[in-house]
Design a protein around this motif. Sequence first.
Motif, PDB file in Angstrom:
ATOM      1  N   VAL A  42       0.875  -1.166   0.000  1.00 35.86           N
ATOM      2  CA  VAL A  42       0.000   0.000   0.000  1.00 35.86           C
ATOM      3  C   VAL A  42       0.915   1.220   0.000  1.00 35.86           C
ATOM      4  CG1 VAL A  42      -1.733   1.303   1.296  1.00 35.86           C
ATOM      5  CG2 VAL A  42      -1.838  -1.203   1.238  1.00 35.86           C
ATOM      6  N   SER A  43       0.848   2.006  -1.048  1.00 36.78           N
ATOM      7  CA  SER A  43       1.735   3.170  -1.149  1.00 36.78           C
ATOM      8  C   SER A  43       1.354   4.228  -0.121  1.00 36.78           C
ATOM      9  CB  SER A  43       1.667   3.770  -2.554  1.00 36.78           C
ATOM     10  OG  SER A  43       0.410   4.398  -2.753  1.00 36.78           O
ATOM     11  N   LEU A  44       2.308   5.070   0.201  1.00 34.63           N
ATOM     12  CA  LEU A  44       2.013   6.146   1.139  1.00 34.63           C
ATOM     13  C   LEU A  44       0.939   7.082   0.595  1.00 34.63           C
ATOM     14  CD1 LEU A  44       2.440   7.443   3.835  1.00 34.63           C
ATOM     15  CD2 LEU A  44       4.402   8.677   2.887  1.00 34.63           C
ATOM     16  N   PRO A  45       0.983   7.482  -0.692  1.00 31.93           N
ATOM     17  CA  PRO A  45      -0.111   8.327  -1.198  1.00 31.93           C
ATOM     18  C   PRO A  45      -1.485   7.652  -1.085  1.00 31.93           C
ATOM     19  CG  PRO A  45       1.755   8.457  -2.687  1.00 31.93           C
ATOM     20  CD  PRO A  45       2.062   7.367  -1.691  1.00 31.93           C
ATOM     21  N   ALA A  46      -1.547   6.350  -1.351  1.00 30.29           N
ATOM     22  CA  ALA A  46      -2.822   5.635  -1.211  1.00 30.29           C
ATOM     23  C   ALA A  46      -3.252   5.601   0.251  1.00 30.29           C
ATOM     24  CB  ALA A  46      -2.706   4.220  -1.759  1.00 30.29           C
ATOM     25  N   ALA A  47      -2.302   5.402   1.160  1.00 28.93           N
ATOM     26  CA  ALA A  47      -2.619   5.391   2.586  1.00 28.93           C
ATOM     27  C   ALA A  47      -3.104   6.756   3.044  1.00 28.93           C
ATOM     28  CB  ALA A  47      -1.400   4.957   3.398  1.00 28.93           C
ATOM     29  N   VAL A  48      -2.482   7.818   2.567  1.00 35.79           N
ATOM     30  CA  VAL A  48      -2.907   9.178   2.937  1.00 35.79           C
ATOM     31  C   VAL A  48      -4.350   9.402   2.502  1.00 35.79           C
ATOM     32  CG1 VAL A  48      -2.541  11.633   2.421  1.00 35.79           C
ATOM     33  CG2 VAL A  48      -0.592  10.173   3.010  1.00 35.79           C
ATOM     34  N   THR A  49      -4.680   8.994   1.285  1.00 37.56           N
ATOM     35  CA  THR A  49      -6.043   9.148   0.773  1.00 37.56           C
ATOM     36  C   THR A  49      -7.037   8.322   1.588  1.00 37.56           C
ATOM     37  OG1 THR A  49      -5.225   9.565  -1.456  1.00 37.56           O
ATOM     38  CG2 THR A  49      -7.505   8.831  -1.270  1.00 37.56           C
ATOM     39  N   THR A  50      -6.685   7.075   1.891  1.00 43.50           N
ATOM     40  CA  THR A  50      -7.568   6.197   2.658  1.00 43.50           C
ATOM     41  C   THR A  50      -7.779   6.740   4.067  1.00 43.50           C
ATOM     42  OG1 THR A  50      -6.863   4.288   1.369  1.00 43.50           O
ATOM     43  CG2 THR A  50      -7.885   3.838   3.498  1.00 43.50           C
ATOM     44  N   VAL A  51      -6.689   7.127   4.727  1.00 44.22           N
ATOM     45  CA  VAL A  51      -6.796   7.661   6.089  1.00 44.22           C
ATOM     46  C   VAL A  51      -7.625   8.945   6.090  1.00 44.22           C
ATOM     47  CG1 VAL A  51      -5.474   8.694   7.988  1.00 44.22           C
ATOM     48  CG2 VAL A  51      -4.772   6.492   7.018  1.00 44.22           C
TER      49      VAL A  51
END
Length: 183
Positions: A42-51
């Motif tokens: 899970v990429s950091l940009p994807a994690a930022v969006t999900t969070v």
Amino acid sequence: MTLLLETTRVTLRRFRPTDAVAFAAYRSRPEVARYQSWTAPVSLPAAVTTVARFVDADPEEPGWFQYAIALRSTDELVGDIGIDLHENGMQAQLGFTLAPAFQGRGLATEAVGGLLDVLFDERGLHRVSAECDARNHPSARLLRRLGFREEGLLRSNTWIKGEWTDDLLFGLLAADRREFAGS
């Protein structure tokens, strides 16, 4: 509401934007993603969006709401629990994820058990259900340990990650939880 509950060792709280790095780290582990709908890493940009979606969600509204599981002593994010509140407000489905470094210590049992107390005792839910890949023995054991009853097996029910998988269905009624907690 930021804090949902504190148990002896964990806190269930709302996600914060600063949780994205830890979220990406544990959800990127292949052994964590194995039985889940997402693909590691899970990429950091994807994690930022999900969070960010988690931060903006309302736990009182029907649909999925994700709680952060943090160590009470340090506030370190170690996992999450999702609750899918039914439109009738009387039942929900749950799912949980815990970072491998924190598995096997009873933290997930403590977190899920505490959340069940809130859902049944404070929010007045009638039923909580869960399902897991039939090969996910640790999750099935945790659910049974908390009083969930296995209600069924859906054979070759889910096409995920290039294969058909069986799903175990679990349910827990408020009356069962009261009886289980009293024993």
